[in-house]
Design a protein around this motif. Structure first.
Motif, mmCIF file in Angstrom:
data_model
loop_
_atom_site.group_PDB
_atom_site.id
_atom_site.type_symbol
_atom_site.label_atom_id
_atom_site.label_comp_id
_atom_site.label_asym_id
_atom_site.label_seq_id
_atom_site.Cartn_x
_atom_site.Cartn_y
_atom_site.Cartn_z
ATOM 1 N N PRO A 25 0.908 -1.305 -0.041
ATOM 2 C CA PRO A 25 -0.094 0.114 -0.001
ATOM 3 C C PRO A 25 0.971 1.392 0.044
ATOM 4 C CG PRO A 25 -0.985 -1.694 1.378
ATOM 5 C CD PRO A 25 0.460 -2.041 1.008
ATOM 6 N N THR A 26 2.011 1.084 0.510
ATOM 7 C CA THR A 26 2.878 2.493 0.829
ATOM 8 C C THR A 26 3.602 2.789 -0.835
ATOM 9 O OG1 THR A 26 4.686 1.157 1.572
ATOM 10 C CG2 THR A 26 3.158 2.354 2.993
ATOM 11 N N ILE A 27 3.758 1.708 -1.551
ATOM 12 C CA ILE A 27 4.611 1.892 -2.744
ATOM 13 C C ILE A 27 3.490 1.913 -4.115
ATOM 14 C CG2 ILE A 27 6.796 1.091 -1.709
ATOM 15 C CD1 ILE A 27 6.302 -1.539 -3.410
ATOM 16 N N ILE A 28 2.367 1.542 -3.810
ATOM 17 C CA ILE A 28 1.365 1.393 -5.043
ATOM 18 C C ILE A 28 1.270 2.650 -5.613
ATOM 19 C CG2 ILE A 28 -0.757 1.883 -3.639
ATOM 20 C CD1 ILE A 28 -0.386 -0.625 -6.523
ATOM 21 N N ALA A 80 -5.013 0.118 -9.456
ATOM 22 C CA ALA A 80 -4.399 0.589 -8.151
ATOM 23 C C ALA A 80 -5.246 0.619 -7.174
ATOM 24 C CB ALA A 80 -3.658 2.024 -8.383
ATOM 25 N N GLU A 81 -6.827 1.057 -7.362
ATOM 26 C CA GLU A 81 -7.566 1.135 -6.220
ATOM 27 C C GLU A 81 -8.002 -0.256 -6.112
ATOM 28 O OE1 GLU A 81 -10.795 3.668 -7.747
ATOM 29 O OE2 GLU A 81 -9.618 5.430 -7.494
ATOM 30 N N PHE A 82 -8.147 -1.196 -6.890
ATOM 31 C CA PHE A 82 -8.510 -2.575 -6.628
ATOM 32 C C PHE A 82 -7.464 -3.285 -5.478
ATOM 33 C CE2 PHE A 82 -8.045 -7.186 -7.307
ATOM 34 C CZ PHE A 82 -9.597 -7.409 -7.187
ATOM 35 N N ILE A 83 -6.423 -2.878 -5.875
ATOM 36 C CA ILE A 83 -4.907 -3.410 -5.074
ATOM 37 C C ILE A 83 -4.995 -2.801 -3.631
ATOM 38 C CG2 ILE A 83 -2.465 -3.571 -4.633
ATOM 39 C CD1 ILE A 83 -2.217 -3.610 -7.516
#
Length: 97
Positions: free
Chosen positions: A16-19, A74-77
């Motif tokens: 989540p920090t690097i997405i 990105a939102e899905f992840i």
């Protein structure tokens, strides 16, 4: 951000920090490929005006679709990781009672 030692510990996810970094990298790549496609379409207009125009329109559409798809991915992840956090909180609430 995250520390180097967090790479070897499994207490916290680093995705989540690097997405967001990967999201912006994908946006830059999509735009660069779109610009290349636009120039290719303009060059193809010298040979075939209709074919070049179609290539130009498809390059612009590809940039728009690429940006939207990368945002959705990105939102899905991030949603998957957020669901994991919420399920962990629910699990922890069940153990306190």
């Amino acid at each position: 951000m995250f520390e180097f030692r967090e790479l070897f510990q499994w207490d916290r996810f680093i995705t989540p920090t690097i997405i967001k970094t990967f999201y912006w990298l994908v946006i830059v790549l999509v735009i660069l490929f779109g610009i290349a496609g636009i120039f290719s379409g303009l060059a193809a207009m010298a040979i075939s005006p209709f074919g070049g125009f179609i290539a130009l329109l498809s390059s612009i559409a590809g940039v728009i679709v690429g940006i939207m798809f990368s945002r959705i991915a990105a939102e899905f992840i991030l949603i998957v990781f957020r669901i994991n956090e919420h399920l962990g909180a629910i699990r922890d609430q069940g153990h306190t009672h």
